[in-house]
Design a protein around this motif. Structure first.
Motif, PDB file in Angstrom:
ATOM      1  N   UNK A 269       4.653  -7.820  -2.740  1.00 44.54           N
ATOM      2  CA  UNK A 269       5.269  -8.927  -2.008  1.00 44.54           C
ATOM      3  C   UNK A 269       4.252  -9.802  -1.287  1.00 44.54           C
ATOM      4  N   UNK A 270       3.171  -9.185  -0.779  1.00 43.11           N
ATOM      5  CA  UNK A 270       2.234  -9.919   0.082  1.00 43.11           C
ATOM      6  C   UNK A 270       0.858 -10.126  -0.533  1.00 43.11           C
ATOM      7  N   UNK A 271       0.511  -9.332  -1.543  1.00 47.33           N
ATOM      8  CA  UNK A 271      -0.828  -9.399  -2.112  1.00 47.33           C
ATOM      9  C   UNK A 271      -1.853  -8.605  -1.337  1.00 47.33           C
ATOM     10  N   UNK A 272      -1.447  -8.040  -0.196  1.00 49.41           N
ATOM     11  CA  UNK A 272      -2.381  -7.285   0.650  1.00 49.41           C
ATOM     12  C   UNK A 272      -2.527  -5.865   0.138  1.00 49.41           C
ATOM     13  N   UNK A 273      -3.789  -5.411   0.046  1.00 48.07           N
ATOM     14  CA  UNK A 273      -4.020  -4.070  -0.497  1.00 48.07           C
ATOM     15  C   UNK A 273      -3.754  -2.990   0.544  1.00 48.07           C
ATOM     16  N   UNK A 274      -3.764  -3.344   1.826  1.00 51.68           N
ATOM     17  CA  UNK A 274      -3.498  -2.345   2.853  1.00 51.68           C
ATOM     18  C   UNK A 274      -2.467  -2.840   3.852  1.00 51.68           C
ATOM     19  N   UNK A 275      -1.413  -2.059   4.014  1.00 48.19           N
ATOM     20  CA  UNK A 275      -0.406  -2.289   5.048  1.00 48.19           C
ATOM     21  C   UNK A 275      -0.213  -0.956   5.755  1.00 48.19           C
ATOM     22  N   UNK A 276      -0.367  -0.930   7.073  1.00 49.96           N
ATOM     23  CA  UNK A 276      -0.322   0.316   7.829  1.00 49.96           C
ATOM     24  C   UNK A 276       1.072   0.933   7.824  1.00 49.96           C
ATOM     25  N   UNK A 277       1.108   2.231   8.056  1.00 47.45           N
ATOM     26  CA  UNK A 277       2.362   2.989   8.100  1.00 47.45           C
ATOM     27  C   UNK A 277       3.359   2.335   9.057  1.00 47.45           C
ATOM     28  N   UNK A 278       2.890   1.921  10.235  1.00 44.70           N
ATOM     29  CA  UNK A 278       3.784   1.347  11.248  1.00 44.70           C
ATOM     30  C   UNK A 278       4.515   0.112  10.735  1.00 44.70           C
ATOM     31  N   UNK A 279       3.891  -0.599   9.784  1.00 42.58           N
ATOM     32  CA  UNK A 279       4.466  -1.846   9.297  1.00 42.58           C
ATOM     33  C   UNK A 279       5.404  -1.670   8.108  1.00 42.58           C
ATOM     34  N   UNK A 280       5.526  -0.442   7.615  1.00 41.76           N
ATOM     35  CA  UNK A 280       6.424  -0.210   6.489  1.00 41.76           C
ATOM     36  C   UNK A 280       7.425   0.912   6.793  1.00 41.76           C
ATOM     37  N   UNK A 281       7.519   1.306   8.059  1.00 42.79           N
ATOM     38  CA  UNK A 281       8.415   2.418   8.412  1.00 42.79           C
ATOM     39  C   UNK A 281       9.848   2.148   7.977  1.00 42.79           C
ATOM     40  N   UNK A 282      10.264   0.885   8.016  1.00 44.56           N
ATOM     41  CA  UNK A 282      11.653   0.567   7.653  1.00 44.56           C
ATOM     42  C   UNK A 282      11.939   0.855   6.176  1.00 44.56           C
ATOM     43  N   UNK A 283      10.896   0.917   5.372  1.00 43.74           N
ATOM     44  CA  UNK A 283      11.069   1.184   3.943  1.00 43.74           C
ATOM     45  C   UNK A 283      11.028   2.675   3.627  1.00 43.74           C
ATOM     46  N   UNK A 284      10.623   3.463   4.619  1.00 48.45           N
ATOM     47  CA  UNK A 284      10.419   4.890   4.395  1.00 48.45           C
ATOM     48  C   UNK A 284      11.673   5.658   4.781  1.00 48.45           C
ATOM     49  N   UNK A 285      12.539   5.850   3.832  1.00 45.39           N
ATOM     50  CA  UNK A 285      13.791   6.566   4.066  1.00 45.39           C
ATOM     51  C   UNK A 285      13.646   7.955   3.513  1.00 45.39           C
ATOM     52  N   UNK A 286      13.527   8.972   4.375  1.00 42.76           N
ATOM     53  CA  UNK A 286      13.329  10.337   3.875  1.00 42.76           C
ATOM     54  C   UNK A 286      14.553  10.842   3.121  1.00 42.76           C
TER      55      UNK A 286
END
Length: 286
Positions: A269-286
């Protein structure tokens, strides 16, 4: 995958699924069956769109996955029926083969689907974190080697078909693994400082000599310097993961493939090779 009405009638009959039941499965045993035999989480919410009964969840799963996965699921279910039922008739067998041939004959556009939601029950997250903490106490030289071994075990636990380090002509690859049918080359670093752009460029150079669809995952215990990420730029074939990302992921009992999938999505989506855990927590559904 699009099921024909006739296919659903055959499925319901040969697997005793017309009343919401499925063979002799209970809610507990069907969860165990799909976990142990297929590594699929049949209790995932996405398979309850048509209802929560055992038959409705399995039919929903079959409609969502691609034809090859559906055939694998049906094969396992049929083998299970054979193991518990000695009264299988010639008609049962003929209808089963009719169902299989019908799915094999589907147009490619109709047989496309999503990979099934994997089941990761029984993962000892505490032990994985404990081993990671143990590696912190080692001297630098054995620490890097132990980190590679630990990552190999992490991939094995999550059924990612890991392969240890290997050497091609003039280059060293720390390992590789598979997720959802795609293969990834891995670079792993446990240094005292953040990984600079030069290391990222070196790994990108290794990928450039591989097939165009090859992806790389760079795992750095100390993370990546902001200047290095800026210098490395966007739009490359590398996804970056820090030790902190993995530690937070395991501490929250989130399967590693879920973390990687979220990072891949953000990279796309962004082209960025690194996105920190804090910035993708909403996508992490256990």
């Amino acid at each position: 995958m699009k099921f024909k009405h006739r296919d659903l009638i055959i499925f319901n009959r040969i697997f005793n699924a017309e009343g919401g039941y499925l063979l002799d499965f209970s809610d507990r045993t069907i969860t165990l069956f799909f976990d142990e035999e297929l590594n699929i989480d049949i209790d995932d919410e996405q398979y309850k769109e048509d209802g929560t009964s055992k038959a409705k969840r399995v039919r929903c799963l079959l409609k969502k996955v691609d034809a090859d996965t559906a055939l694998h699921i049906l094969d396992k279910l049929w083998l299970y029926r054979v193991s518990i039922d000695l009264s299988i008739t010639n008609q049962d067998l003929a209808e089963y083969h009719t169902l299989i041939e019908s799915i094999k004959a589907l147009d490619e556009n109709l047989s496309a689907g999503l990979p099934p939601k994997k089941s990761f029950t029984g993962v000892d997250y505490t032990q994985l974190i404990s081993e990671m903490d143990r590696i912190k106490l080692l001297a630098p030289h054995p620490r890097g080697y132990e980190f590679e071994l630990w990552l190999n075990e992490l991939f094995r636990v999550f059924n990612m078909a890991p392969k240890g380090s290997f050497r091609n002509t003039g280059e060293q690859i720390d390992g590789s693994f598979r997720m959802d049918g795609a293969y990834y080359l891995m670079e792993a670093k446990w240094h005292s400082k953040e990984t600079p752009a030069s290391d990222l460029h070196a790994f990108q150079g290794k990928l450039n000599g591989k097939a165009s669809w090859t992806r790389g995952v760079f795992i750095s215990w100390q993370g990546f310097s902001s200047d290095g990420l800026t210098a490395f730029g966007n739009g490359n074939r590398i996804v970056c993961i820090s030790g902190k990302d993995i530690h937070q992921c395991l501490k929250s009992k989130i399967p590693f493939p879920v973390l990687l999938e979220a990072k891949l999505r953000k990279a796309s989506e962004t082209g960025r090779c690194y996105v920190a855990y804090e910035d993708i927590k909403s996508l992490l559904i256990p």
